[in-house]
Design a protein around this motif. Structure first.
Motif, PDB file in Angstrom:
ATOM      1  N   LEU B 256     114.731  96.056 130.165  1.00  0.00           N
ATOM      2  CA  LEU B 256     114.525  94.900 129.285  1.00  0.00           C
ATOM      3  C   LEU B 256     113.822  93.766 130.045  1.00  0.00           C
ATOM      4  O   LEU B 256     112.902  93.129 129.540  1.00  0.00           O
ATOM      5  N   SER B 257     114.263  93.547 131.274  1.00  0.00           N
ATOM      6  CA  SER B 257     113.614  92.524 132.106  1.00  0.00           C
ATOM      7  C   SER B 257     112.135  92.843 132.280  1.00  0.00           C
ATOM      8  O   SER B 257     111.272  91.963 132.206  1.00  0.00           O
ATOM      9  N   VAL B 258     111.860  94.117 132.520  1.00  0.00           N
ATOM     10  CA  VAL B 258     110.473  94.527 132.734  1.00  0.00           C
ATOM     11  C   VAL B 258     109.676  94.354 131.442  1.00  0.00           C
ATOM     12  O   VAL B 258     108.517  93.930 131.461  1.00  0.00           O
ATOM     13  N   ASP B 259     110.325  94.655 130.311  1.00  0.00           N
ATOM     14  CA  ASP B 259     109.672  94.430 129.018  1.00  0.00           C
ATOM     15  C   ASP B 259     109.233  92.971 128.885  1.00  0.00           C
ATOM     16  O   ASP B 259     108.128  92.686 128.429  1.00  0.00           O
ATOM     17  N   TYR B 260     110.103  92.066 129.282  1.00  0.00           N
ATOM     18  CA  TYR B 260     109.760  90.648 129.145  1.00  0.00           C
ATOM     19  C   TYR B 260     108.601  90.273 130.053  1.00  0.00           C
ATOM     20  O   TYR B 260     107.726  89.495 129.667  1.00  0.00           O
ATOM     21  N   LEU B 261     108.600  90.853 131.257  1.00  0.00           N
ATOM     22  CA  LEU B 261     107.449  90.594 132.140  1.00  0.00           C
ATOM     23  C   LEU B 261     106.171  91.118 131.496  1.00  0.00           C
ATOM     24  O   LEU B 261     105.121  90.472 131.523  1.00  0.00           O
TER      25      LEU B 261
END
Lengths: 326, 370
Positions: B256-261
């Protein structure tokens, strides 16, 4: 500290003369290399003080000490009664010491954005009040923008106020740095090679701007510059550094004739070949710099560096006729 | 300049367009919209931290989880059972406080190193969500109490509501809540970016030394950016929880964090509109591909085990490809692309022609400044 004047009735803090900036026995060592060796000088209130010397003499190190980026191994820097050494850079800025950099360091965005960064210490609006656009924050921003525009006018950037910095010419970008430093309403302005890499017209213009702001804002200026024409024209006092030591000090005329200065810039007459070899033992960069300055100094008799162009000559003549500005 | 449409009209038109979907689209589309809006709020927060302040964060999922679980716990049973509106507000503040606790690190550590440091938060958070059963419900998560403000509840029927012949269920109501929150996010974030803090953050991103010398307290601004970004993440978490109606730990992982990036890179770093656009792209794509899996070539329907590429994976490939393409050909992201198209469409710019500048430098010295 009280909020300094922000709206443009009187530019800056004209009446109060800036306190003297005293550098006392400052020594800076980097792992065995002594970059500054007990250097002392005083920037008199409202004067232009030039710091000159061959490349690697410690001028930029001195600037970094003054603006709090380096901590000296010993010695003190005082602005009036306040000690600057040991303070964080942003606190020194808040005391009214602004600087520019040798290589241009601007922020992405327009000239206005950059100048407004300079208004940071003078304004208050925090994250919450800015995010919610409270009237206080909006009003403050408007007032500071008006003052930034005035400073842009003073420095000849008014026409480019809303232009992205990336689109500006080299000389203009250099001047944006100067204007941004002025936006702090400084009492002491540190200029690190303000005209390096500029052409003759741009040099003359920047010199004019420095002259104007000194006269109008009444601030002290400490100037590092290789352009001897500019130094001789603007400076009231000159301190010469070589290998981190102060080798001479005085008015431009005194310094120009000082034997130590001539030796540092031109080498010792008569022992050319060995004299050239001595700096060779140092770092190559320093060697190249010394040679470069030597060559320029020789052609222009130590008065103007970097080529005697038409503008350069004009500048020299202007210096003679004008005498001491202000 | 005269052919330009006034800004107020554009905003009004956009608002009208965004208010229309609940009257025309079914719940599936509204849910996509809701997830996109929540993601946009979170992405705006991350954009502030990464795009403007230049601080990489891989811990955004953690703060989303704090917001989502914070709301669920504060408003639910077991938990204090606070009024839901208050719980939502407190959840946002809780996320900010969590960011504040991390600020000794966030204020000192720069750029990519902060990214690595925040990685720890995601793993820590995930572990806590799985093990602290009494608060988080463990592996199975918890169901989210519906929001209700002043007697108006964001559920299908309480009170029943029919507008223009359209029955207003949970999705329709939440749509407008999401719109309001997104508008608030947009408005505050734009204000921040154009105001004193935003400029200070951009200055310290471009040169820490120069910013410090200009009087910017580096550590304080870095921590503050982290806290503000966490609060936006918390708000996004609350909206996500309301839209999902159930929170589960596995959602709030590193992916999810990577999605936001990915959202902020695709959208364009440092811009609010870009972050929102990137969020819509990254969120809506997998959902749309799942829905239309049977009609798309090379994509198998979800749940089949014949070794084909599932819609979620296919969507990941697609946005992976989108990131590579954008980094190669449009480093400014969607925002830069839009700007480039706009300048190309517009005839000769009315600005003072910059092309004549260099030769005029000699004249300029005499020209009076306006």
């Amino acid at each position: 500290m009280s909020l300094r004047p922000t709206t443009g009735t009187t530019p800056g803090r004209l009446p109060a003369a800036p306190p003297p900036l005293r550098v006392r026995d400052v020594t800076v060592r980097f792992a065995g290399l002594t970059a500054l060796d007990e250097v002392s000088f005083t920037v008199a209130p409202g004067s232009v003080h030039a710091l000159i010397g061959p490349n690697g003499a410690g001028k930029s190190t001195c600037f970094n000490v003054l603006s709090g980026l380096y901590r000296p191994s010993s010695g003190q820097v005082l602005l009036g009664d306040e000690t600057l050494t040991g303070r964080a850079p942003h606190r020194i800025a808040a005391l009214g010491v602004a600087r520019t950099f040798q290589n241009i360091v601007t922020t992405e965005g327009t000239v206005a954005d950059n100048l407004m960064v300079g208004r940071h210490v003078l304004s208050r609006a925090g994250f919450a009040s800015t995010a919610l656009r409270l009237p206080r924050a909006v009003r403050e921003q408007r007032a500071h923008l008006a003052r930034a525009r005035e400073i842009a006018e003073l420095t000849g950037l008014a026409a480019r106020f809303d232009t992205p910095v990336a689109l500006l010419s080299y000389g203009d970008r250099k001047r944006v740095e100067l204007a941004r430093a002025l936006c702090l309403e400084p009492r002491v302005l540190l200029l690190d090679e303000p005209v390096a890499g500029m052409n003759g017209a741009e040099r003359a213009r920047t010199a004019e701007v420095i002259d104007t702001v000194r006269a109008e804002l009444g601030l002290s200026v400490l100037l590092v510059e290789h352009d001897m024409g500019l130094v001789m024209r603007l400076a009231d006092e000159v301190t010469v550094l070589d290998f981190g030591r102060r080798i001479a000090h005085g008015t431009p005329d005194e310094v120009r004739r000082h034997p130590e200065v001539l030796r540092a810039y031109l080498g010792t007459p008569g022992e050319d070949a060995p004299g050239e070899d001595v700096p060779g033992e140092d770092t190559p960069a320093r060697d190249a710099g010394t040679r470069g300055t030597t060559a320029q100094g020789t052609t222009a008799q130590g008065t103007t560096a970097q080529g005697t162009t038409a503008q350069g000559t004009a500048l020299e003549e202007a210096t003679d006729s004008e005498g001491d500005p202000v | 300049m005269s052919e330009r449409i006034p800004k107020g009209a554009v905003v009004l038109l956009a608002a009208l367009l965004l208010c229309a979907p609940p009257f025309y689209l079914d719940a599936f589309w509204l849910r996509i919209g809701l997830f996109s809006m929540a993601a946009a709020i979170g992405a705006v927060g991350l954009g502030l931290l990464t795009g403007t302040a230049g601080q990489l964060s891989l811990g955004h999922a953690f703060f989303l989880a704090v917001g989502a679980y914070g709301y669920t716990w504060l408003a639910g049973e077991p938990g204090p059972g606070l009024p839901t509106g208050l719980a939502a507000l407190l959840a946002v503040l809780l996320a900010g406080a969590a960011g504040g606790l991390f600020s000794p690190v966030a204020g000192r550590v720069r750029g990519i190193y902060l990214g690595v440091a925040t990685l720890a938060l995601v793993f820590l958070g995930h572990h806590v969500l799985l093990t602290a059963d009494s608060v988080t419900g463990g592996f199975n998560g918890r169901s989210v109490p519906p929001l209700s403000i002043g007697g108006f509840s964001f559920t299908d029927d309480d009170p029943g509501l029919v507008l223009l012949g359209v029955p207003f269920g949970a999705e329709e109501r939440l749509w407008f809540l999401g719109l309001a929150l997104l508008a608030g996010t947009w408005w505050t974030a734009r204000g921040l970016l154009r105001g004193r803090p935003g400029r200070a953050l951009a200055a310290l991103r471009d040169s820490e030394t120069a910013a410090a010398v200009m009087g910017v307290d580096i550590a304080r601004h870095r921590s503050a950016a982290f806290v503000v970004s966490s609060m936006y993440a918390g708000l996004a978490g609350v909206l996500l929880a309301l839209a999902f109606r159930r929170v589960v730990p596995d959602y709030f992982g590193l992916a999810l964090s990577v999605d936001y990036l990915a959202m902020i890179v695709i959208g364009g770093l440092g811009s609010v509109a870009g972050a929102a656009a990137g969020a819509v792209f990254v969120t809506a794509l997998p959902l749309l591909m799942t829905r239309y899996a049977d009609q798309l070539p090379l994509v198998t329907a979800p749940g089949t085990t014949d070794g084909g590429v599932g819609p979620t994976e296919a969507a990941r490939y697609l946005y992976g490809a989108a990131i590579v393409l954008i980094l190669l050909y449009a480093p400014d992201g969607l925002r830069g692309l839009v700007r480039r198209v706009r300048t190309r469409l517009r005839p000769a710019p009315p600005a003072p022609a910059p092309a004549t500048r260099p030769s005029a430098s000699a004249l300029r010295t005499k020209e009076p400044t306006p």
